[in-house]
Design a protein around this motif. Structure first.
Motif, short mmCIF file in Angstrom:
data_model
loop_
_atom_site.label_atom_id
_atom_site.label_comp_id
_atom_site.label_asym_id
_atom_site.label_seq_id
_atom_site.Cartn_x
_atom_site.Cartn_y
_atom_site.Cartn_z
N VAL A 1 0.88 -1.17 0.00
CA VAL A 1 0.00 0.00 0.00
C VAL A 1 0.92 1.21 0.00
CG1 VAL A 1 -1.74 1.33 1.25
CG2 VAL A 1 -1.84 -1.15 1.27
N ALA B 1 -5.76 -1.62 0.20
CA ALA B 1 -5.13 -1.00 -0.97
C ALA B 1 -6.14 -0.15 -1.74
CB ALA B 1 -4.54 -2.07 -1.88
N GLY C 1 -3.13 -4.95 -4.51
CA GLY C 1 -1.93 -4.66 -3.73
C GLY C 1 -0.74 -5.54 -4.07
N SER D 1 -0.37 -1.48 -8.63
CA SER D 1 -0.53 -2.52 -7.60
C SER D 1 -1.95 -2.52 -7.03
CB SER D 1 0.49 -2.32 -6.48
OG SER D 1 0.31 -1.06 -5.85
N LYS D 2 -2.55 -1.36 -6.97
CA LYS D 2 -3.92 -1.24 -6.46
C LYS D 2 -4.89 -2.06 -7.30
CE LYS D 2 -7.23 2.42 -5.24
NZ LYS D 2 -7.41 3.90 -5.19
N SER E 1 -4.33 3.22 -1.15
CA SER E 1 -3.15 3.25 -2.04
C SER E 1 -3.30 4.27 -3.17
CB SER E 1 -2.88 1.87 -2.63
OG SER E 1 -1.66 1.88 -3.34
#
Length: 373
Positions: free
Chosen positions: A225, A250, A264, A259-260, A254
């Protein structure tokens, strides 16, 4: 249709053949009146040049373009300029002058001329080199290869005939191109010879010297995060420690969209791939423990290591085929490179071009201008 189009249509240029040496051939380098160039004792005729020029021009002809505009009529370009004058001018654009039209035609002609001359000269070089090495492309071999390519490229004879029509080439032209391809490949094989052979000692020596190339560093899969502020990171960490799913945390906190979007997940991280502070923290962290906040230039990270893949080293046996192919390729390329300069230099010495048809492959080509620093 890609195979034949790649071979015959993209440009009427044969790729330069590398790594071949010529023993000087013949004498009498004056180009006769019916020729555009002479390689040793062989004359490249104006008839051959005009034929391939027509094919090159037709291959580049735009849909709806008139025959008069197909091959620019050097040196005055009267028909070419007249055909261009009839073409519609884009709205708001200024109509070109007669001089501008002639200049366009001359530029097109010069481009086509250089392409065709390079093709014809290169073709003659290859044929002469093949003769010197007693290499022959038999009619049967050429016809078989051509038939295979034709079958792969065209669904039926109608499509093939349309190709001939639009390309400006005859079947004899295509067979000639296939013949050149066969000769080029055979000459290349002769040049390479045994240079591509690799023994076990060479493979072992390369492996010993380059072990690091056959190793994989430790990699870690993460859940991360990234937040703008430390307080947001601490709030995210607290939520995780209370058992909230990383995906939900996330999504809420985030600012890292990549990545979100993966809930995550940040997989396969190796040492040195992240910013130093984050990188150090990743490889000090214990698996399954929520860690952070870690301050970076991008914000504050809270993360968890979910998987650790230890460092690994390929054995010689596992690496053997890769090393063998690499060394083989290097050996072959070295053999080709060691000949290319002599090949070009010696054949150029035997190539004279008529006035108006001179390219850089001709002995009588002007020396390239050098720029002062």
């Amino acid at each position: 249709m890609a195979r034949l189009e790649n071979l015959f249509m993209k440009k009427l240029l044969l790729l330069p053949l590398s790594a071949i040496v010529l023993v000087a051939a013949g004498c009498g380098n004056d180009v006769p009146p019916n020729g555009v160039a002479k390689v040793g004792d062989t004359t490249i005729t104006k008839a051959s040049f005009n034929h391939w020029l027509g094919a090159a021009a037709k291959g580049q002809q735009a849909p709806g373009q008139t025959a008069a505009a197909t091959v620019p009529d050097a040196p005055k370009f009267t028909k070419c300029a007249a055909a261009k004058a009839k073409q519609p001018v884009p709205k708001g654009a200024q109509k070109p002058t007669q001089k501008q039209l002639v200049d366009q035609c001359k530029q097109e002609y010069d481009g086509l001329k250089d392409q065709v001359m390079q093709f014809l000269v290169s073709s003659e070089w290859i044929q002469q080199e093949a003769d010197k090495r007693d290499i022959e492309a038999t009619d049967a071999e050429v016809k078989k290869r051509f038939a295979d390519q034709k079958k792969q490229s065209f669904p039926d004879d109608k499509a093939y005939q349309e190709f001939l029509k639009t390309s400006g080439q005859t079947e004899a032209d295509l067979l000639f191109r296939v013949k050149l391809d066969v000769l080029t490949n055979e000459v290349r094989k002769k040049v390479i010879g045994d240079e591509g052979k690799v023994d076990d000692k060479e493979i072992q020596a390369y492996y010993d010297k380059n072990k690091a190339r056959f190793s994989q560093p430790e990699r870690r899969d993460l859940l991360v995060v990234l937040t703008k502020t430390k307080s947001q990171a601490e709030a995210a960490k607290k939520a995780l420690e209370k058992g909230t799913a990383f995906k939900a945390v996330a999504k809420k906190f985030s600012i890292d969209d990549a990545s979100k979007a993966q809930g995550g997940k940040l997989p396969g991280v190796a040492k040195g791939q992240q910013e130093k502070a984050f990188d150090d923290a990743i490889f000090k962290a214990k698996k399954g423990v929520v860690t952070g906040p870690v301050k970076t230039q991008f914000g504050f990270y809270v993360f968890e290591v979910t998987k650790i893949v230890p460092k690994s080293q390929q054995t010689l046996e596992q690496s053997k085929e890769t090393i063998k192919n690499l060394l083989k390729s290097q050996g072959e390329q070295k053999a080709l490179d060691s000949f290319i300069k002599d090949f070009q230099k010696n054949y150029k010495e035997e190539t004279n071009c008529a006035k108006g048809f001179v390219i850089q492959d001709c002995k009588n080509a002007p020396k390239p201008k050098t720029e002062s620093t």
